[in-house]
Design an enzyme around this catalytic site. Structure first.
Site, PDB file in Angstrom:
ATOM      1  N   ASP A   1      16.595   8.153  18.608  1.00  0.00           N
ATOM      2  CA  ASP A   1      17.623   8.188  17.749  1.00  0.00           C
ATOM      3  C   ASP A   1      18.868   8.053  18.813  1.00  0.00           C
ATOM      4  O   ASP A   1      19.790   8.674  18.546  1.00  0.00           O
ATOM      5  CB  ASP A   1      17.823   9.417  16.989  1.00  0.00           C
ATOM      6  CG  ASP A   1      18.836   9.286  15.824  1.00  0.00           C
ATOM      7  OD1 ASP A   1      19.707   8.124  15.710  1.00  0.00           O
ATOM      8  OD2 ASP A   1      19.324  10.290  15.298  1.00  0.00           O
TER       9      ASP A   1
ATOM     10  N   HIS B   1      16.077   8.762   5.988  1.00  0.00           N
ATOM     11  CA  HIS B   1      17.003   9.548   6.678  1.00  0.00           C
ATOM     12  C   HIS B   1      17.047  10.807   5.629  1.00  0.00           C
ATOM     13  O   HIS B   1      17.931  10.460   4.767  1.00  0.00           O
ATOM     14  CB  HIS B   1      18.258   8.835   7.035  1.00  0.00           C
ATOM     15  CG  HIS B   1      19.478  10.068   7.387  1.00  0.00           C
ATOM     16  ND1 HIS B   1      20.095  10.116   8.772  1.00  0.00           N
ATOM     17  CD2 HIS B   1      19.863  11.185   6.819  1.00  0.00           C
ATOM     18  CE1 HIS B   1      20.956  10.976   8.839  1.00  0.00           C
ATOM     19  NE2 HIS B   1      20.902  11.647   7.743  1.00  0.00           N
TER      20      HIS B   1
ATOM     21  N   ARG C   1      24.440  -0.845  18.096  1.00  0.00           N
ATOM     22  CA  ARG C   1      25.891  -0.887  17.674  1.00  0.00           C
ATOM     23  C   ARG C   1      26.356  -2.417  17.576  1.00  0.00           C
ATOM     24  O   ARG C   1      27.304  -2.681  17.267  1.00  0.00           O
ATOM     25  CB  ARG C   1      26.800  -0.223  18.464  1.00  0.00           C
ATOM     26  CG  ARG C   1      26.282   1.365  18.642  1.00  0.00           C
ATOM     27  CD  ARG C   1      26.612   2.134  17.523  1.00  0.00           C
ATOM     28  NE  ARG C   1      26.410   3.533  17.642  1.00  0.00           N
ATOM     29  CZ  ARG C   1      25.865   4.294  16.811  1.00  0.00           C
ATOM     30  NH1 ARG C   1      25.359   3.838  15.626  1.00  0.00           N
ATOM     31  NH2 ARG C   1      25.607   5.510  17.029  1.00  0.00           N
TER      32      ARG C   1
ATOM     33  N   ASN D   1      23.186  14.526  13.719  1.00  0.00           N
ATOM     34  CA  ASN D   1      22.721  14.656  12.458  1.00  0.00           C
ATOM     35  C   ASN D   1      21.027  14.057  12.242  1.00  0.00           C
ATOM     36  O   ASN D   1      21.097  12.754  12.612  1.00  0.00           O
ATOM     37  CB  ASN D   1      23.579  13.460  11.313  1.00  0.00           C
ATOM     38  CG  ASN D   1      23.324  13.869   9.863  1.00  0.00           C
ATOM     39  OD1 ASN D   1      22.478  14.766   9.855  1.00  0.00           O
ATOM     40  ND2 ASN D   1      23.760  13.004   9.177  1.00  0.00           N
TER      41      ASN D   1
ATOM     42  N   HIS E   1      13.624  11.437  12.299  1.00  0.00           N
ATOM     43  CA  HIS E   1      14.175  12.717  12.994  1.00  0.00           C
ATOM     44  C   HIS E   1      13.853  13.868  12.176  1.00  0.00           C
ATOM     45  O   HIS E   1      14.799  14.710  11.817  1.00  0.00           O
ATOM     46  CB  HIS E   1      15.617  12.488  13.395  1.00  0.00           C
ATOM     47  CG  HIS E   1      16.629  11.857  12.246  1.00  0.00           C
ATOM     48  ND1 HIS E   1      16.553  12.247  10.912  1.00  0.00           N
ATOM     49  CD2 HIS E   1      17.530  10.687  12.635  1.00  0.00           C
ATOM     50  CE1 HIS E   1      17.591  11.332  10.319  1.00  0.00           C
ATOM     51  NE2 HIS E   1      17.975  10.677  11.162  1.00  0.00           N
TER      52      HIS E   1
ATOM     53  N   ASN F   1      22.522   0.328  10.813  1.00  0.00           N
ATOM     54  CA  ASN F   1      23.999   0.797  10.473  1.00  0.00           C
ATOM     55  C   ASN F   1      24.858   0.111  11.365  1.00  0.00           C
ATOM     56  O   ASN F   1      25.814   0.903  12.174  1.00  0.00           O
ATOM     57  CB  ASN F   1      24.059   2.217  10.314  1.00  0.00           C
ATOM     58  CG  ASN F   1      23.728   3.053  11.776  1.00  0.00           C
ATOM     59  OD1 ASN F   1      23.143   2.424  12.699  1.00  0.00           O
ATOM     60  ND2 ASN F   1      24.130   4.318  11.737  1.00  0.00           N
TER      61      ASN F   1
ATOM     62  N   HIS G   1      28.225   6.490  21.143  1.00  0.00           N
ATOM     63  CA  HIS G   1      29.472   6.414  20.618  1.00  0.00           C
ATOM     64  C   HIS G   1      30.568   6.311  21.633  1.00  0.00           C
ATOM     65  O   HIS G   1      30.389   6.945  22.739  1.00  0.00           O
ATOM     66  CB  HIS G   1      29.702   7.795  19.921  1.00  0.00           C
ATOM     67  CG  HIS G   1      28.816   7.901  18.638  1.00  0.00           C
ATOM     68  ND1 HIS G   1      29.104   7.021  17.524  1.00  0.00           N
ATOM     69  CD2 HIS G   1      28.033   8.871  18.259  1.00  0.00           C
ATOM     70  CE1 HIS G   1      28.258   7.406  16.504  1.00  0.00           C
ATOM     71  NE2 HIS G   1      27.329   8.500  17.069  1.00  0.00           N
TER      72      HIS G   1
HETATM   73  O1  DOR Z   1      23.286  11.662  14.756  1.00  0.00           O
HETATM   74  C1  DOR Z   1      23.367  10.729  14.101  1.00  0.00           C
HETATM   75  N1  DOR Z   1      23.982   9.529  14.458  1.00  0.00           N
HETATM   76  N2  DOR Z   1      22.428  10.592  13.187  1.00  0.00           N
HETATM   77  C2  DOR Z   1      22.259   9.526  12.296  1.00  0.00           C
HETATM   78  O2  DOR Z   1      21.438   9.539  11.475  1.00  0.00           O
HETATM   79  C3  DOR Z   1      23.084   8.276  12.508  1.00  0.00           C
HETATM   80  C4  DOR Z   1      23.404   8.148  14.081  1.00  0.00           C
HETATM   81  C5  DOR Z   1      24.506   7.052  14.519  1.00  0.00           C
HETATM   82  O3  DOR Z   1      24.372   5.995  13.715  1.00  0.00           O
HETATM   83  O4  DOR Z   1      25.384   7.435  14.962  1.00  0.00           O
END
Ligand code: DOR
Length: 425
Positions: free
Chosen positions: A303, A177, A60, A276, A230, A90, A307
């Site tokens: 993964d 992905h 992050r 995801n 994943h 990302n 958050h």
């Molecule tokens: O659940 C997910 N979170 N899948 C992803 O591919 C990205 C990831 C994220 O960056 O939070």
């Protein structure tokens, strides 16, 4: 540099022995070692694994330092037994230039808790329209070898082909992905019996399987290395099995949560279970476990997706997908696989280090080998308290679950990053 003498520790597939760690390497291994200047660690009942390597971590930073930083994520990794992690692209700004990947790499070096190997974006801004500066990222100080738009699929087949062709020159990897975006528009969870009952829009298994099928054919055509992030469905396992039998240079990962949890968790409407690709059915979980044992799926990757509270503790539809993983992965692997230490070492350390080309990682402790290792107490059980995690985020799906195994110590090039189960710095 302090020397460490670990007494009576079990190595994978060998009788208990002593390990002397000095000057960054395993200096000696054998019974009855002595070293008057060394700090002694009682290894009785513990297992020494090569330090774990995570091919799929979201740190992050830059951009969402409220959710995680390179330092906090590195600490979480060390506490989970990791000595190296690959940081996904990302971030904000996206890691699509030499400047950003070098920044992440440098922050990892400064934290000094695990080796942080940045992954570069495949496309500018993860937008799926133009190739990013793959060569410049490869040539940068970060020495990027894996590229991924993770979080997004490289959906355009021509762009995917170009990316595979481009990285072939330096034996790079495109980590896909796999999610056909038109098939998952508005998706909230796995498409199946539970989604129908709950009235939530489904994410069909075929959206993953179709992209994997396309991309293994493209990788075969181009002769490049492809990695599938994943993997979550039984059908994907069959596509991968077929591709591997044909000799396609494809590797694949499965997450701890896809090995343990099913879509029935969505019945709670607790967004901690939103991820995801989504949690799938018990049939998929069984197929993934079998594929991991067999080697059709090569590795476990976390993964780890931290958050912020406001992005998770809200209505299911608005919550971001993703769950924490670094501090619980080994426990989940032990729970799912049992004490199959050789398999665990292979899938969580040796194979990911090989795929990512991380020199000095993924090597079983032996004289002369860099001392990147972790000591596990398999008999311990611990209850996961989110507030006690080193991650800046709290979105673990294992809150208050009691899980087997505890990381007692982790060493990075001979320096402890974790001792007595606690971070050293
Ligand atoms: O659940 C997910 N979170 N899948 C992803 O591919 C990205 C990831 C994220 O960056 O939070």
């Amino acid at each position: 540099m302090t020397a460490y003498l670990i007494k009576n520790v079990s190595l994978v597939g060998a009788a208990p022995t002593d390990l002397l760690i000095r000057d960054g390497v395993v200096a000696e291994a054998g019974a009855g070692l002595t070293a008057p200047d060394a700090t002694v660690i009682d290894g009785a009942g513990l297992v020494a694994l090569p330090g774990l390597v995570d091919l799929h971590t979201h740190l992050r930073e830059p951009g969402r330092e409220d959710a995680e930083t390179v330092e906090s994520g590195s600490r979480a990794a060390a506490l989970g037994g990791y000595t190296a992690v690959c940081a996904m692209a990302n971030t904000s700004p996206v890691a699509d230039t030499a400047g950003v990947v070098e920044q992440v790499w440098r922050l990892g070096r400064e934290a000094g808790l695990v080796d942080v190997q940045p992954i570069g974006a495949v496309t500018v801004g993860l937008a799926g329209e133009r190739l990013a500066e793959l060569g410049a990222m490869a040539d940068s100080a970060a020495g990027v070898r894996i590229f991924s738009d993770d979080g997004h699929c490289v959906a355009d087949p021509k762009l995917m082909r170009r990316a595979l062709e481009y990285v072939k020159a330096f034996d790079g990897i495109i980590a896909q992905h796999a999610e056909e975006p038109r098939l998952t528009e508005g998706a909230q969870m796995h498409e199946g019996e539970v989604s129908t009952r709950l009235g939530l829009t489904g994410w069909p298994a075929v959206a993953e399987e179709a992209i994997i099928a396309r991309d293994v054919l493209l990788a075969e055509h181009v002769g490049s290395r492809l990695h599938i992030c994943h993997v979550s469905t039984a059908g994907s396992v069959e596509v991968l099995r077929h591709a591997k039998a044909r000799g396609v240079k494809v590797t694949a990962e499965v997450t701890p949560h896809h090995l343990l949890l099913t879509d029935s968790k969505a019945e709670t409407y607790d967004p901690v279970y939103k991820v995801n690709p989504p949690l799938r059915t018990a049939t998929d979980v069984a197929a993934l476990r079998a594929a991991l044992a067999e080697g059709v799926v090569d590795i476990i990757a976390t993964d780890h997706a931290p958050h912020a509270v406001e992005d998770k503790e809200c209505e299911w539809a608005y919550a971001r997908p993703g769950m924490l993983g670094l501090e619980t992965a080994l426990s989940i692997a032990l729970d799912v696989l049992g004490p199959q230490w050789d398999l665990i070492a292979e899938r969580m350390s040796r194979a990911p280090a090989r795929i990512a080309g991380l020199a000095g990682h993924g090597l079983d402790p032996a004289p002369g080998v860099p001392a990147n290792l972790t000591l596990v107490d398999p008999a311990a059980r611990r209850t996961i308290e989110p507030a006690e995690l080193a991650s800046r985020s709290r979105n673990t799906p294992y809150a208050r679950m009691t899980l087997p195994g505890r990381i007692v110590a982790t060493f990075l090039r001979g320096e402890p990053t974790v001792l007595d189960g606690k971070a050293v710095k």
